[in-house]
Design an enzyme around this catalytic site. Sequence first.
Site, PDB file in Angstrom:
ATOM      1  N   ARG A  88      20.603  -0.685 -15.980  1.00  0.00           N
ATOM      2  CA  ARG A  88      21.235  -0.175 -16.618  1.00  0.00           C
ATOM      3  C   ARG A  88      22.718   0.238 -17.518  1.00  0.00           C
ATOM      4  NH1 ARG A  88      23.846   4.551 -15.668  1.00  0.00           N
ATOM      5  NH2 ARG A  88      22.301   7.126 -17.074  1.00  0.00           N
ATOM      6  N   ASP A 127      20.290   8.361 -10.254  1.00  0.00           N
ATOM      7  CA  ASP A 127      18.743   8.733 -10.128  1.00  0.00           C
ATOM      8  C   ASP A 127      18.217   8.058  -8.749  1.00  0.00           C
ATOM      9  OD1 ASP A 127      17.952   9.659 -12.399  1.00  0.00           O
ATOM     10  OD2 ASP A 127      17.129   7.865 -13.038  1.00  0.00           O
ATOM     11  N   HIS A 141      16.764  -1.186 -15.598  1.00  0.00           N
ATOM     12  CA  HIS A 141      17.144  -0.175 -13.995  1.00  0.00           C
ATOM     13  C   HIS A 141      16.812  -1.173 -12.499  1.00  0.00           C
ATOM     14  CE1 HIS A 141      16.573   2.446 -16.992  1.00  0.00           C
ATOM     15  NE2 HIS A 141      17.480   3.167 -17.219  1.00  0.00           N
ATOM     16  N   ARG A 180      19.479  -4.066 -20.907  1.00  0.00           N
ATOM     17  CA  ARG A 180      18.039  -3.203 -21.393  1.00  0.00           C
ATOM     18  C   ARG A 180      18.056  -3.248 -22.770  1.00  0.00           C
ATOM     19  NH1 ARG A 180      18.600   2.701 -20.729  1.00  0.00           N
ATOM     20  NH2 ARG A 180      21.057   3.216 -20.377  1.00  0.00           N
ATOM     21  N   GLU A 206       0.738   1.553 -15.016  1.00  0.00           N
ATOM     22  CA  GLU A 206       1.621   0.422 -14.717  1.00  0.00           C
ATOM     23  C   GLU A 206       0.167  -0.678 -14.239  1.00  0.00           C
ATOM     24  OE1 GLU A 206       2.415   2.800 -13.533  1.00  0.00           O
ATOM     25  OE2 GLU A 206       4.499   3.768 -14.419  1.00  0.00           O
ATOM     26  N   PHE A 222       8.876  -0.430 -11.219  1.00  0.00           N
ATOM     27  CA  PHE A 222       7.156   0.521 -11.285  1.00  0.00           C
ATOM     28  C   PHE A 222       6.531  -0.700 -11.730  1.00  0.00           C
ATOM     29  CE2 PHE A 222       9.742   3.782 -12.652  1.00  0.00           C
ATOM     30  CZ  PHE A 222       9.966   4.909 -11.982  1.00  0.00           C
ATOM     31  N   GLY A 260     -11.938 -10.997  -9.590  1.00  0.00           N
ATOM     32  CA  GLY A 260     -12.364 -11.137  -7.707  1.00  0.00           C
ATOM     33  C   GLY A 260     -11.448 -10.434  -6.910  1.00  0.00           C
TER      34      GLY A 260
HETATM   35  C1  TPP Z   1      -9.656  -5.226  -4.436  1.00  0.00           C
HETATM   36  C2  TPP Z   1     -10.416  -5.519  -3.385  1.00  0.00           C
HETATM   37  N1  TPP Z   1     -10.774  -4.979  -2.068  1.00  0.00           N
HETATM   38  C3  TPP Z   1     -11.705  -5.850  -1.601  1.00  0.00           C
HETATM   39  C4  TPP Z   1     -12.311  -6.401  -1.772  1.00  0.00           C
HETATM   40  C5  TPP Z   1     -13.933  -7.084  -0.957  1.00  0.00           C
HETATM   41  N2  TPP Z   1     -15.170  -7.162  -1.325  1.00  0.00           N
HETATM   42  C6  TPP Z   1     -15.429  -8.313  -2.325  1.00  0.00           C
HETATM   43  S1  TPP Z   1     -16.987  -7.689  -2.870  1.00  0.00           S
HETATM   44  C7  TPP Z   1     -16.773  -5.707  -1.742  1.00  0.00           C
HETATM   45  C8  TPP Z   1     -17.779  -4.526  -1.893  1.00  0.00           C
HETATM   46  C9  TPP Z   1     -18.094  -5.000  -3.461  1.00  0.00           C
HETATM   47  O1  TPP Z   1     -19.088  -3.723  -3.547  1.00  0.00           O
HETATM   48  P1  TPP Z   1     -19.417  -3.198  -5.157  1.00  0.00           P
HETATM   49  O2  TPP Z   1     -18.788  -3.456  -6.466  1.00  0.00           O
HETATM   50  O3  TPP Z   1     -20.615  -2.247  -4.967  1.00  0.00           O
HETATM   51  O4  TPP Z   1     -20.749  -5.051  -5.859  1.00  0.00           O
HETATM   52  P2  TPP Z   1     -22.097  -5.313  -5.253  1.00  0.00           P
HETATM   53  O5  TPP Z   1     -21.170  -6.562  -4.380  1.00  0.00           O
HETATM   54  O6  TPP Z   1     -22.420  -4.430  -4.988  1.00  0.00           O
HETATM   55  O7  TPP Z   1     -21.913  -5.380  -6.730  1.00  0.00           O
HETATM   56  C10 TPP Z   1     -15.714  -5.861  -1.405  1.00  0.00           C
HETATM   57  C11 TPP Z   1     -15.156  -4.804  -0.859  1.00  0.00           C
HETATM   58  C12 TPP Z   1     -12.074  -7.452  -3.118  1.00  0.00           C
HETATM   59  N3  TPP Z   1     -12.439  -8.301  -2.925  1.00  0.00           N
HETATM   60  N4  TPP Z   1     -11.057  -6.579  -4.165  1.00  0.00           N
END
Ligand code: TPP
Length: 611
Positions: free
Chosen positions: A467, A417, A409, A312, A360, A385, A117
Amino acid sequence: MNDIDIESLKGIANQLRIHSISATTAAGSGHPTSCCSAADVVAALFFGHMRYDAKNPHYYNNDRFILSKGHAAPLLYAAWAETGLFPVSDLLKLRTFGSNLEGHPTPRLPFVDVATGSLGQGLSVGAGMALAARLDKLDYNTFVLLGDGELAEGSVWEAASFAGIYKLNNLIAIVDANRLGQSQATAFGHNVGVYAERFEAFGWRVEVVDGHDIEEIVEVLGGIGLDDKPLVIIAKTYKGAGVSFLQDKEGWHGKPLSTEEAAKAIAELQPTAKSGAGVVIPAPNHLPEPNNPAPAGYPPINYKIGDKVATREAYGNALARIAEVDPRVVAMDGDTKNSTYAEKFFNKFPARFIECFIAEQNMVGVATGCGTREKVPFASTFACFFTRAADQIRVAGISQANLKLAGSHAGVSIGEDGPSQMALEDVALMRAIAGSTVLYPCDAVGTEKLVEQMAQHRGICYLRTARPKTPVIYNNDEAFPIGGAKVLRQNAGDKVTIIAAGVTVYEALKAADALKNEGIGITVVDAYSIKPLGKKEILAAAHKTHNAVITVEDHYAEGGLGDAVAGDVSADGIKVHKLAVTSLPRSGKPEELLAHHGIDAAAIVKKVKSL
Ligand SMILES: Cc1ncc(C[n+]2csc(CCOP(=O)(O)OP(=O)(O)O)c2C)c(N)n1
Ligand SMILES: [Mg+2]
């Protein structure tokens, strides 16, 4: 292709569309048009291609499916309901409190391995599962369904690069290229050649198909594993496909249909819809079940008090040691293995080590994926990171992942660093993760014992290592339970309790020696377990020093050890005074920096006297 005809698969796809529309209309929210574009692909996969035991979604050799575009959850739920896993009537409980059919998939459901999601994360997890299949000599395939808008996420391309490098021909990405994102068209619309070239450049075999032509979809699925490359199927689709007033229209993302609109849409789909009930889904091959027992114990360690060993390095020693008897342990690193000492594991168990290169976010996803396959994945890099993968770690929390992170680190004690390499926010981040455990040993013995604890504890564990070399202060048989703390100095009449962790433990001990010469006694506690905190030990010590406590940490003042202690004990009347890094560090010798930031022995002495 499974034993089913194309017309039946088309009918099932429409049935999945109907379920997705009905459920989102009943819920009053959700993403029906994102479900409709991918319905043919999902019907082709679940009823025309994949091999799995539909009664037992956890079966070890089932094909895996990750809905990386997690907002199309109703489509996934509809597919599993149509396999007969649960009643289709349950689909109308979508998004209601108490139902496991949440707005986006979570592993509360037996057929969901990881939460999705937050876009851009599924392919890394899938790559981890595909690698685990190889390690376990299983022949399941891992399918990941992504949106085309989702392909703008850099983490997708970290994963694409990784899968190409490792030639994961048991990993299949399917892009639902419906031209639209949330608020507007995607950058490349239906110019799918752009995606094809990108995947090709990362070493993938690319198939572009009409994503509403089930015959074409199942045909390309038949080519899985024919060469040594991962396969991406770019499915050209229409958002809202199958419903004339939704199809390819802007402005419908994330909107349920009204009851009237839903009735109209269903009337259009119903004549050709067909239930999936009774469709025979082929069973996976019966291969030997991976035997990954948790060991009863680990080989002994052998340090001498006073030996100088960086924590580490002890981490590397520990991994290599426990892996001898713990077949579940795998390790990954982001091209820092000679600094984090994960190299010690790599040298001994090269087949169980996964170099993730400098990516990462993908590394955390790969580790999460391995964790879903009963591996115990230890991922390491410089602690600073890991903050790049903050969202992957957050979502791993929602996934209740079994994930072990080792950040080296930490803090200003790295010295020369300079600040870009110093983790000063990591404890705050890791403490905030759902269900996490945060550990910060000061010596080699503590580190070794805590790595054992991490392997045996199910959940997300973060180990913070440093470190500089530090002397061993504990005996080899000392136990380090999660949630404990060690009282290192304590005498009747002590004025204040110093709570330290990692490198500051040694500063506190030096301060105790200095103050003793002046006739002032202080208690010193090693808070090696920051979450859960060794509250019992800390409270007992603090009560003996008139509830006066000083915390001292090589971390910013926000969200670190001091806040953890204050949060846990202030209700018991304890007064917590924090010593922490409060200004921007710069390069210098570790001791210069500890002094400059007021977290060395002299600063502790000064603070004790001021109280
Ligand atoms: C990292 C992230 N950024 C923004 C959203 C909000 N968001 C949910 S669905 C969507 C559009 C997704 O478009 P697409 O990947 O083309 O899926 P479709 O619904 O067209 O199949 C967005 C921006 C999210 N869920 N996750
Ligand atoms: Mg889209």
